[in-house]
Design a protein around this motif. Sequence first.
Motif: not given
Length: 299
Positions: A15-22, A52-67, A69-73
């Motif tokens: 949900a955080v990866a899809r929508h970009g914010s908590l 996740f990295d918390k950037l000004p534009g919202g929450y963005v997946l790190t490299a570990a988060g991306d891996e 995320h693929r498992v979760a999908q």
Amino acid sequence: MGNGNNWDDLRYLLAVARHGSLSAAARVLGVNHSTVLRRVTALEQAMGARLFDKLPGGYVLTAAGDEMHRVAQKMEEDLAAANRLLSGRDTRIGGSLRVTTVDILTLYILPRHIAAFRRLHPELRVDLVAAEASLSLTRREADVAIRATSRPPENLVGRAVSGLAFAVYGASSYLERAGDAGDLDRHPWVGLDESFEHTSLAQWMKRTVPAASIGYRVNSVAGAVEAVRAGIGLGLLPCGVVDRDPAFRRIGDPVLEADTKLWLLTHQDLRHMGRVRAFLDFMADALTRDRDLLEGRHA
């Protein structure tokens, strides 16, 4: 991650990866902001990595988060597939059925057929979602789609039950006032906006009607029907909606280049579900009986 909450924690990651914010993830999941933060933090601690990295534009997946995320999908897809297969074995004609279709069918064609269907199956609630863009039947956003298209999505199964013809119409009152229906160039027109650019309707309009003649555009065919009814100008409208309405007068034969098909569609895993099968069979009969009207032979 060895406890029984693995999938539940991964839902929060998705949900955080899809929508970009908590806060956006919290709204979708129906929980509060702090719950999402707590679950994501617990998942990061269990994995021993920042997700996740918390950037000004919202929450963005790190490299570990991306891996992760693929498992979760993949887990989400597997669960959805299992859910569809289990639902497909449900032969009850009860519960609810979610149907997605376009506005003209929602407003003008389907209500009388759904009334007749519910007289046969009063225990079944039909949830009809009018949407120009297709809802995903793969993710179970809908069980059945009734679409006006020449090319249905390849991942769905179903059949074309009728053609759907379009012709040029004006309001009877407008044509009495303006006269000379034969000279189409001297009339103002109702058009469709850019969201219809890919359709044969819009392409025919572009070839046939000078841009300067279009005095009103709308992002819905039902909106175009009502605009023509109000006397704004001529429009390319579905014959099955307006041929029986004395408020409209057809100008000429159906426009062959704008013709499309009416499809009844479902996901292959749901095609044997009792309520899906009952609805599809009933609507196939009902819409096939409407073919003369839908294909413009009623006028």
